[in-house]
Each structure stands twice: as C-alpha cells, then as structure tokens.
Scaffold this active site. Structure first.
Site, mmCIF file in Angstrom:
data_model
loop_
_atom_site.group_PDB
_atom_site.id
_atom_site.type_symbol
_atom_site.label_atom_id
_atom_site.label_comp_id
_atom_site.label_asym_id
_atom_site.label_seq_id
_atom_site.Cartn_x
_atom_site.Cartn_y
_atom_site.Cartn_z
ATOM 1 N N HIS A 58 -1.607 0.211 -9.756
ATOM 2 C CA HIS A 58 -2.276 -0.671 -8.788
ATOM 3 C C HIS A 58 -3.024 -1.808 -9.502
ATOM 4 O O HIS A 58 -4.248 -1.939 -9.403
ATOM 5 C CB HIS A 58 -3.236 0.121 -7.878
ATOM 6 C CG HIS A 58 -3.547 -0.627 -6.607
ATOM 7 N ND1 HIS A 58 -3.853 -0.008 -5.428
ATOM 8 C CD2 HIS A 58 -3.586 -1.967 -6.342
ATOM 9 C CE1 HIS A 58 -4.079 -0.912 -4.485
ATOM 10 N NE2 HIS A 58 -3.933 -2.119 -5.033
ATOM 11 N N GLU B 237 -4.214 7.602 -4.816
ATOM 12 C CA GLU B 237 -4.637 6.906 -6.038
ATOM 13 C C GLU B 237 -6.077 7.305 -6.372
ATOM 14 O O GLU B 237 -6.936 7.191 -5.494
ATOM 15 C CB GLU B 237 -4.537 5.396 -5.851
ATOM 16 C CG GLU B 237 -3.112 4.913 -5.631
ATOM 17 C CD GLU B 237 -3.031 3.396 -5.387
ATOM 18 O OE1 GLU B 237 -4.029 2.692 -5.606
ATOM 19 O OE2 GLU B 237 -1.958 2.939 -4.982
ATOM 20 N N ARG C 153 0.854 -1.191 0.000
ATOM 21 C CA ARG C 153 0.000 0.000 0.000
ATOM 22 C C ARG C 153 0.887 1.237 0.000
ATOM 23 O O ARG C 153 1.887 1.297 0.726
ATOM 24 C CB ARG C 153 -0.906 0.031 1.248
ATOM 25 C CG ARG C 153 -2.087 -0.926 1.193
ATOM 26 C CD ARG C 153 -3.132 -0.527 0.150
ATOM 27 N NE ARG C 153 -4.243 -1.456 0.087
ATOM 28 C CZ ARG C 153 -4.340 -2.509 -0.714
ATOM 29 N NH1 ARG C 153 -3.355 -2.793 -1.549
ATOM 30 N NH2 ARG C 153 -5.404 -3.286 -0.701
HETATM 31 N N1 LIG Z 1 -1.058 -4.471 -5.326
HETATM 32 C C1 LIG Z 1 -2.190 -5.118 -5.202
HETATM 33 O O1 LIG Z 1 -3.030 -5.161 -6.117
HETATM 34 C C2 LIG Z 1 -2.465 -5.868 -3.924
HETATM 35 C C3 LIG Z 1 -3.414 -6.915 -3.918
HETATM 36 C C4 LIG Z 1 -3.615 -7.628 -2.737
HETATM 37 C C5 LIG Z 1 -2.922 -7.300 -1.596
HETATM 38 N N2 LIG Z 1 -2.029 -6.262 -1.625
HETATM 39 C C6 LIG Z 1 -1.271 -5.882 -0.417
HETATM 40 O O2 LIG Z 1 -0.423 -6.936 -0.057
HETATM 41 C C7 LIG Z 1 -0.368 -6.998 1.375
HETATM 42 C C8 LIG Z 1 0.027 -8.408 1.786
HETATM 43 O O3 LIG Z 1 -0.993 -9.306 1.428
HETATM 44 P P1 LIG Z 1 -1.008 -10.818 1.971
HETATM 45 O O4 LIG Z 1 -2.151 -11.505 1.300
HETATM 46 O O5 LIG Z 1 0.350 -11.399 1.911
HETATM 47 O O6 LIG Z 1 -1.393 -10.536 3.488
HETATM 48 P P2 LIG Z 1 -1.071 -11.469 4.750
HETATM 49 O O7 LIG Z 1 -2.010 -11.015 5.806
HETATM 50 O O8 LIG Z 1 -1.028 -12.902 4.372
HETATM 51 O O9 LIG Z 1 0.430 -11.012 5.134
HETATM 52 C C9 LIG Z 1 0.734 -9.787 5.727
HETATM 53 C C10 LIG Z 1 1.900 -10.056 6.666
HETATM 54 O O10 LIG Z 1 2.352 -8.802 7.183
HETATM 55 C C11 LIG Z 1 2.734 -9.036 8.522
HETATM 56 N N3 LIG Z 1 2.787 -7.768 9.245
HETATM 57 C C12 LIG Z 1 1.771 -7.113 9.872
HETATM 58 N N4 LIG Z 1 2.248 -5.978 10.423
HETATM 59 C C13 LIG Z 1 3.572 -5.927 10.131
HETATM 60 C C14 LIG Z 1 4.614 -5.000 10.425
HETATM 61 N N5 LIG Z 1 4.381 -3.888 11.141
HETATM 62 N N6 LIG Z 1 5.846 -5.262 9.971
HETATM 63 C C15 LIG Z 1 6.098 -6.388 9.242
HETATM 64 N N7 LIG Z 1 5.160 -7.310 8.945
HETATM 65 C C16 LIG Z 1 3.916 -7.071 9.376
HETATM 66 C C17 LIG Z 1 1.716 -10.023 9.065
HETATM 67 O O11 LIG Z 1 2.231 -10.710 10.184
HETATM 68 C C18 LIG Z 1 1.507 -10.935 7.868
HETATM 69 O O12 LIG Z 1 2.360 -12.069 7.949
HETATM 70 C C19 LIG Z 1 -1.809 -6.614 1.787
HETATM 71 O O13 LIG Z 1 -1.845 -6.099 3.085
HETATM 72 C C20 LIG Z 1 -2.184 -5.580 0.769
HETATM 73 O O14 LIG Z 1 -1.872 -4.305 1.279
HETATM 74 C C21 LIG Z 1 -1.800 -5.549 -2.751
#
Ligand SMILES: NC(=O)c1ccc[n+]([C@@H]2O[C@H](COP(=O)([O-])OP(=O)(O)OC[C@H]3O[C@@H](n4cnc5c(N)ncnc54)[C@H](O)[C@@H]3O)[C@@H](O)[C@H]2O)c1
Length: 322
Positions: A280, A261, A232
């Site tokens: 995005h 965005e 994000r």
């Molecule tokens: N670009 C896109 O189109 C798109 C699409 C889907 C998701 N995303 C982003 O990708 C991110 C990750 O998705 P995911 O499915 O792997 O989520 P997920 O919940 O499986 O993984 C997120 C990880 O971040 C960790 N985390 C939480 N707070 C943290 C911190 N302060 N420091 C370090 N790690 C921390 C959590 O423990 C978890 O393991 C989402 O949060 C979303 O913002 C982007």
C-alpha cells in the site's frame, strides 16, 4: 489559538509549523483512542488528524473546536454528521497523490506484463535464462479496462495510451462525452471485463463496492487478464481472486492493496508466482507527503483567514454558523 495535532506520521511538528497560523500554540500527540483524543483536544481551536477517531463522543467533549483538518483523502475516522451538528468544519486533502498512484499502477502493469519480478528473482538465483518466466505478449495494442474512471484512472489512461494501449472503462457516474475527451470509451461492466487484457480497479470502497469483485466477475474476464488493484483491498473477495489465479481464469495479479492491512503472511497470495504485491505505497513519494502535510496545515490557516475557496470543506453548511 491552540492547535492540536491528534496523530499522524508527522515527523517533527516544525515541518508544518510554518503553514499554521502565526503565534498559535501547537501541540503534537499520537492519539489512538477516543479518550486520548478528548484529553488532548478538549480545548483546541483546531485539530489536525490522520487516523485518530474523531467520533460523536469526541465532538460532544470539544469546547471550542472550529475545524478538523484530516491529513488524508478519506475521512472515515471522522463522524461528519456529528461534526456538522456541533458546527465544526471538516476538511480533507483530495488528489495529493493522484500522479503517484497512476505511476504505481503503470509500474505494476509493466512489471506484470514484462515478468520483471520473476526474471529479477531468477537472475539473483544465478539463472540467466529467458524461460525462467512465463511467455509474454506485446503490450502495444492490448486493451486496458478501467473500473472507475475518476482522477487516477484518467491519469492511468493517459499513460497507458502512450504505450499504444486501447483504453475502455466502466463508471456509472461519468458521461460518455467526458470520457471521449480522454479518448476512452465507456461500456457496461460486463463488456469491459470480457474485452480487457488488463483490468485495473480505480473505484472507491463503499458499501456498494465491498466484495464487488467476486467469482462471478472473474468468470466474465474472458481474456485471462492481468488484474491490478491499487484502489482498496476489500473491493475484491480475496478467496475468489486466489481461486481465479489458481484456475487460470486470470493470468496474474498485481496488488498494492489487500483486504487486511497489514496482512497475515499466511495469505496464500504471497506464495503465488504470478502475483506481485506492494505494501500500500501507491500514494507515497516525498513530494506527495510534503504536499499532504502542507495542504492539511494550510486548511486550518485558510479557514481562520476565511479563505474558504482555498480549502476543501466537506460540510460547508457549517460555514453559515461560523
Ligand atoms: N494505493 C493507494 O495508495 C491509493 C491512494 C489514493 C487513492 N487510492 C484509491 O484510488 C481510488 C480512486 O481514487 P481517485 O482519486 O481516482 O478517486 P475519484 O473519486 O476521482 O474516482 C473514483 C471514480 O470511481 C467511480 N465509481 C464510484 N462507484 C463506482 C462503481 N460502483 N463502479 C465503478 N466506478 C465507480 C466514481 O464515479 C469516480 O469517477 C480511491 O477511491 C482510493 O480507494 C489508493
């Protein structure tokens, strides 16, 4: 039963009607405001939404709604506390696009490492010249530092290792033993930033992570890494990112997400040769979007069939009251 699709890039309602309860009345809208949602949904039994605000005031005005199924991983458009108070289940669609985002991260990583964008632009400018992009280093043997080691990051790690990269990660909620199963070692944030040749963000945007990547974090990046963000935009202080790029603290940035965005095209990131930006689209493929819509609709059907194990309900405490 009346099912209202409050908004969404749904295309035709007939794309999902086959997954919704047979014989139900299905109405589609593009509600942007609370008032529009209330008007469209007041006598709905189930609501499908994407960005429509399903606020406390909306819940106060719903007569018989049992479930709101959001067509997304996130649910920041829904007041879940209010939903729980009004005994409405809220469901989402987790992990529908993890493969796409992992692939997109690798696409950005490879494009930045191999100078694909600069070379492609040079060729279109009629320059067939190896020196039309900065020098580059072999990817094999480089260290990829992942910040956040959840579902997407684990898929990124798997892909990166097949390119011969070593993967390290920072995630305060993942055990070293779990990471070891993926051949990844967990370190302190500072250690990851100091060692990584490429830093990639995969943590959620929360009140604790807003602006987490600021000038202090960039200063720790000792290897002048490529910086990738598919998580994000607001996790990064964009002014500090621009400063780090200008000062050469990081060598390049590859971004799928920006703080605002759609962005202002006055944003100086758009004028930097060492920055790649995509709009995005990490989540996107025809396959992921089809899966998202299908699972969002099936959430409603499975809810009314009481197959609660087959949908992701974020406030399961309401089930006792149903
Ligand atoms: N670009 C896109 O189109 C798109 C699409 C889907 C998701 N995303 C982003 O990708 C991110 C990750 O998705 P995911 O499915 O792997 O989520 P997920 O919940 O499986 O993984 C997120 C990880 O971040 C960790 N985390 C939480 N707070 C943290 C911190 N302060 N420091 C370090 N790690 C921390 C959590 O423990 C978890 O393991 C989402 O949060 C979303 O913002 C982007």
């Amino acid at each position: 039963m009346k099912i209202v699709i409050a908004d969404g890039g749904w295309g035709a309602v007939q794309d999902i009607v086959q997954y919704l309860p047979e014989g139900s009345e299905i109405l589609g809208f593009q509600c942007k405001t609370e008032n529009e949602v209330i008007e469209a949904c007041k006598d709905a039994d189930a609501i499908l939404a994407e960005y429509s605000p399903i606020s406390r005031r909306v819940f106060e005005n719903l007569k018989q709604c049992k479930i709101v199924s959001n067509s997304a991983v996130g649910t920041d458009n829904i007041d879940i506390d209010a939903a729980t108070e009004f005994k409405v289940a809220v469901a989402n669609v987790p992990n529908y696009c993890s493969h796409e985002v992992a692939d997109h991260t690798l696409a950005l990583l490879l494009a930045a490492n191999r100078n694909i964008v600069a070379y492609e632009k040079a060729v279109r400018d009629k320059k067939w010249d190896i020196s039309s992009a900065p020098s580059m280093r072999r990817l094999q043997g480089q260290i990829l530092g992942l910040i956040g080691f959840g579902k997407i990051a684990q898929m990124v790690a798997q892909r990166a290792m097949s390119f011969g990269m070593t993967v390290i990660a920072y995630d305060p909620y993942i055990s070293c033993d779990d990471a070891k199963l993926c051949n990844v070692t967990i370190h302190k944030m500072e250690e990851v930033l100091q060692q990584a040749d490429i830093v990639s963000l995969h943590l959620p945007l929360t009140e604790n992570t807003v602006g987490l990547f600021d000038k202090e974090k960039f200063k720790l990046m000792a290897q002048k890494p490529i910086f990738i963000n598919t998580a994000r935009g607001k996790i990064v202080k964009e002014a500090d990112l621009i400063d780090a790029l200008e000062k050469g603290i990081i060598s390049a940035a590859a971004l799928d997400v920006l703080a605002d965005e759609p962005p202002s095209f006055e944003n100086s990131l758009f004028n930097m040769a060492n920055v790649i930006i995509t709009p995005h689209v990490g989540f996107y493929s025809d396959t992921s979007v089809e899966e998202l819509r299908r699972r969002c609709a099936l959430n409603v059907t499975n809810f009314f069939l009481m197959k609660y194990g087959e949908l992701n309900i974020l406030n399961p405490q309401v089930l006792k009251a149903v």
